[in-house]
Design a protein around this motif. Structure first.
Motif, mmCIF file in Angstrom:
data_model
loop_
_atom_site.group_PDB
_atom_site.id
_atom_site.type_symbol
_atom_site.label_atom_id
_atom_site.label_comp_id
_atom_site.label_asym_id
_atom_site.label_seq_id
_atom_site.Cartn_x
_atom_site.Cartn_y
_atom_site.Cartn_z
ATOM 1 N N ARG A 216 10.667 18.201 6.461
ATOM 2 C CA ARG A 216 11.906 17.512 5.318
ATOM 3 C C ARG A 216 12.669 18.467 4.254
ATOM 4 N N GLU A 217 12.233 19.886 4.451
ATOM 5 C CA GLU A 217 12.977 20.207 3.618
ATOM 6 C C GLU A 217 13.888 21.243 4.305
ATOM 7 N N VAL A 219 16.092 19.329 6.335
ATOM 8 C CA VAL A 219 16.462 17.377 5.789
ATOM 9 C C VAL A 219 17.419 18.265 4.531
ATOM 10 N N GLU A 220 16.485 18.237 3.443
ATOM 11 C CA GLU A 220 17.289 18.126 2.461
ATOM 12 C C GLU A 220 17.933 19.521 2.354
ATOM 13 N N HIS A 221 17.828 20.653 2.935
ATOM 14 C CA HIS A 221 19.381 21.191 2.866
ATOM 15 C C HIS A 221 20.096 21.228 3.807
ATOM 16 N N PHE A 222 20.117 20.549 4.641
ATOM 17 C CA PHE A 222 21.284 20.071 5.683
ATOM 18 C C PHE A 222 22.061 19.013 4.426
ATOM 19 N N CYS A 223 21.541 18.224 3.751
ATOM 20 C CA CYS A 223 22.352 17.734 2.729
ATOM 21 C C CYS A 223 23.428 18.589 1.533
ATOM 22 N N PHE A 224 22.648 19.158 1.221
ATOM 23 C CA PHE A 224 23.657 20.707 0.750
ATOM 24 C C PHE A 224 24.848 20.817 1.155
ATOM 25 N N VAL A 225 24.449 20.817 2.656
ATOM 26 C CA VAL A 225 25.430 21.562 3.902
ATOM 27 C C VAL A 225 26.554 20.373 3.978
ATOM 28 N N LEU A 226 25.914 19.900 4.319
ATOM 29 C CA LEU A 226 26.687 18.260 4.364
ATOM 30 C C LEU A 226 27.747 17.832 3.406
ATOM 31 N N ILE A 227 27.576 17.809 2.222
ATOM 32 C CA ILE A 227 28.089 17.425 0.774
ATOM 33 C C ILE A 227 30.040 18.043 1.253
ATOM 34 N N GLU A 228 29.205 19.768 1.425
ATOM 35 C CA GLU A 228 30.782 20.592 1.753
ATOM 36 C C GLU A 228 31.679 20.182 2.345
ATOM 37 N N MET A 229 31.412 19.236 3.893
ATOM 38 C CA MET A 229 32.065 19.588 4.672
ATOM 39 C C MET A 229 33.014 18.088 4.695
ATOM 40 N N ARG A 230 33.970 17.758 3.744
ATOM 41 C CA ARG A 230 34.537 16.819 3.021
ATOM 42 C C ARG A 230 35.508 16.741 4.242
ATOM 43 N N ASN A 231 36.083 17.563 5.132
ATOM 44 C CA ASN A 231 36.851 16.812 6.496
ATOM 45 C C ASN A 231 36.655 17.199 7.633
ATOM 46 N N TYR A 254 14.377 9.758 1.721
ATOM 47 C CA TYR A 254 15.624 10.880 2.589
ATOM 48 C C TYR A 254 16.298 10.454 3.053
ATOM 49 N N SER A 255 16.259 8.824 3.699
ATOM 50 C CA SER A 255 17.104 8.483 4.916
ATOM 51 C C SER A 255 18.578 8.136 3.076
#
Length: 433
Positions: A216-217, A219-231, A254-255
């Motif tokens: 789960r941790e 997955v939570e970290h991945f959410c923060f990485v994902l938000i930076e990928m605007r393109n 989480y979902s």
């Protein structure tokens, strides 16, 4: 008898140049491109430091391809190249005489001169970046910098190689800028977050993630990485274990968090969510994106009838070219949602995969006329479904007019001797004929 390989004239020239380190390389720009590239490769891989320094300073190329370094993962050769680049940077002769502007670690067509000359598509788009990112981009544009293009597979590249490159880039911020358009993450490699922070993630265009051993941790970290990928244009996310989320409330939280971050990536064109078990509200949120998807793969996902209904009503699926719904069970479902979805994309759909969907005879008969309307369909896969001969003939009668390049159909039920525990036995060749 052993046959000795006779060196070519090119090999002789290169070896003579590398042996004579006192030789001035003033006329390097007059050498053919093929010879220049081979000379750099031999100097880097052979550790000819003094010669490499001279060659970097008089490099006639705007972009130097070094994809062989990633293939060999030679840390010593990498450090040789970086030391040579340090000399170029320390000369402070940019932009009047500095011809070398990019180092390319990717496997690309080097005959394409414009491949390296610009940042990835949408990299400095004003609407794609936050105010902080916009400010950083404008500051970077004012400073001379060397572009480094590299695509990472964090399961294949040695950490020592990555570590050496990361340290060198971090120490030269403002002068060296690294671009990564394609990133593959396997297992627990998101722990390399320190390295990910050195990449301008808003340049990222393709992300391939295997989440088989995630917690789960992560997955939570991945959410923060994902938000930076605007393109981000292409996202592959696969094999997230159902054991990660045990309670319905945790699954929902989480979902929802993941879908909210992905929804902000509004330039997504291809979405692959294979074997993902936390689909609650994810599809509903993602598919509200303004950008029409070109590819949607939900292979092995536990879809429900309401999910198919939402897919058929969502505007972002109106122009699908590729749809993969294989390996999910349509047992006891109404064929209407799938029928409506196929009707909506009939004029654009080129690839359709419905393998191992437990489609029944009545369901197939309901969607067969719609399949006949898919005028652009080139690839159709329907294997793994238990279909009688009459339904198969009906399907073929509707798809016969299509200009299919590849089609895979199951053998009819009559060609099998029996079915045991839901699995087919071997085909009876006489019955099949």
């Amino acid at each position: 008898m052993s046959i000795r390989t006779i060196p070519t004239l090119q090999d002789v020239v290169i070896q003579n140049i590398l042996r004579n380190e006192a030789l001035p390389i003033r006329n390097l720009e007059y050498l053919p491109r093929v010879l220049t590239l081979q000379l750099y490769k031999e100097a880097i891989m052979g550790g000819h430091m003094e010669m490499l320094k001279k060659m970097v300073l008089s490099c006639p190329l705007a972009c130097l391809p070094v994809d062989y370094l990633l293939k060999t993962r030679d840390v010593k050769a990498l450090k040789t190249l970086l030391k040579g680049l340090d000399l170029l940077i320390s000369q402070k002769i940019y932009p009047r005489k500095w011809k070398l502007k990019a180092i390319d670690f990717r496997e690309v067509n080097q005959d394409c001169p414009n491949e390296w000359s610009r940042a990835p598509l949408g990299a400095c788009s004003q609407e794609a970046m936050s105010p902080k990112e916009r400010e950083k981009c404008s500051q970077r544009a004012l400073k001379p910098h060397l572009k480094i293009f590299i695509d990472f597979d964090l399961d294949k590249v040695f950490q020592r190689f990555l570590g050496s490159l990361r340290e060198w880039v971090e120490e030269r911020k403002g002068v060296v800028c690294i671009y990564c358009q394609k990133l593959q993450i396997r297992d627990l490699y998101l722990k390399l977050s320190k390295f990910l922070r050195t990449l301008p993630l808003y340049y990222m265009q393709e992300l391939d993630v295997n989440a088989q051993h995630w917690t789960r941790e992560i997955v939570e970290h991945f959410c923060f990485v994902l938000i930076e990928m605007r393109n981000l244009r292409v996202l592959h996310l696969s094999d997230l274990s159902p054991q990660v989320f045990t309670g319905r409330s945790i699954n929902r939280w989480y979902s929802h968090r993941f879908s909210l971050q992905l929804w902000k990536v509004n330039k997504l064109l291809e979405l692959y969510m294979n074997n993902i078990f936390f689909l609650y509200r994810v599809l509903h949120k993602i598919l509200l994106s303004r950008t029409p998807l070109k590819t949607l793969s939900l292979r092995g996902c536990p879809l429900k009838e309401k999910d198919l209904k939402h897919l058929s009503m969502c505007p972002s699926t109106d122009k699908l070219k590729c749809l993969d719904l294989s390996s999910f069970s349509m047992k006891d479902m109404s064929p209407e949602p799938l029928w409506v979805l196929l009707e909506n994309v009939a004029h654009t759909l080129e690839t359709l995969d419905l393998q191992f969907c437990a489609i029944t005879e009545s369901q197939l008969n309901a969607i067969s006329p719609t399949l006949g309307h898919c005028s652009q369909l080139k690839t159709f896969s329907f294997c793994g479904n238990q279909i009688p001969l009459t339904a198969l003939k009906n399907l073929l009668s509707h798809t016969a007019s299509l200009l299919l390049e590849q089609a895979k159909y199951p053998a009819p039920l009559k060609s099998f001797d029996e079915i045991l525990w839901g699995f087919w036995t071997e085909i009876n060749q006489m019955k099949f004929d």
